[in-house]
Design an enzyme around this catalytic site. Sequence first.
Site, PDB file in Angstrom:
ATOM      1  N   ALA A  88     -32.377   2.469  46.963  1.00 49.99           N
ATOM      2  CA  ALA A  88     -31.824   3.493  46.076  1.00 49.99           C
ATOM      3  C   ALA A  88     -32.947   4.395  45.595  1.00 49.99           C
ATOM      4  O   ALA A  88     -34.120   4.014  45.586  1.00 49.99           O
ATOM      5  CB  ALA A  88     -31.107   2.854  44.891  1.00 49.99           C
ATOM      6  N   ASP A  89     -32.561   5.585  45.180  1.00 48.34           N
ATOM      7  CA  ASP A  89     -33.525   6.498  44.572  1.00 48.34           C
ATOM      8  C   ASP A  89     -32.807   7.289  43.484  1.00 48.34           C
ATOM      9  O   ASP A  89     -31.640   7.654  43.638  1.00 48.34           O
ATOM     10  CB  ASP A  89     -34.118   7.452  45.616  1.00 48.34           C
TER      11      ASP A  89
END
Length: 208
Positions: A88-89
């Site tokens: 994820a970012d």
Amino acid sequence: MSLSNTVPPVLYLASRSPRRRELLTQIGLNFLMLPFRGLPREDIDVSEDVRDGEDAETYVVRVARAKALGGEQRLAWRRMSAGLVLSADTTVEIDGDILGKPADAADATAMLTRLSGSTHRVLTAVAVSDGRRLEHALSISTVRFAKLEPRDIERYVLSGEPMDKAGAYGIQGRAGAFVEHIEGSYTGIVGLPLNETWQLLRRFGMDI
């Protein structure tokens, strides 16, 4: 009686974030941490620099997907069991500008001063790879900050909490007091939108 006779795939989390670990644990997921090497041979999956002309949506999706692919590479290099890699970012966007993690205290102060009394967006992209296909989901939320006094910002920066967080704040920490209103996913603002993550993993065969 078992709900399923199939063995669920191994899930690897390709993230150093303790907040993402906590959120996955919150919904009862069993997962393994995908190990990262430290300095001087630190694993770097992808540059998090913003490319010229790149908007926030394109940026955060690109980085999340690249992190998942980098995780798959580490599985292969270390001859670990095959499984799903989750990455994820998160980024913060205000008036078209992307705010990443602050470089230092002065940078954190500048970011928080800009967010003070304003509304911004928090974007978190989640990506999952099984080594053959790669899919992602994107969560976009809006957050409105109260007007902050300089001493509020100074105290918060001195706490050290802003330094590893996009936009220089964590809603789950002390900066939760700064937030007047949110629209969207609280867990997405923290760093891992649980509904989107749950739906994405189910598409890859996880019975959760």
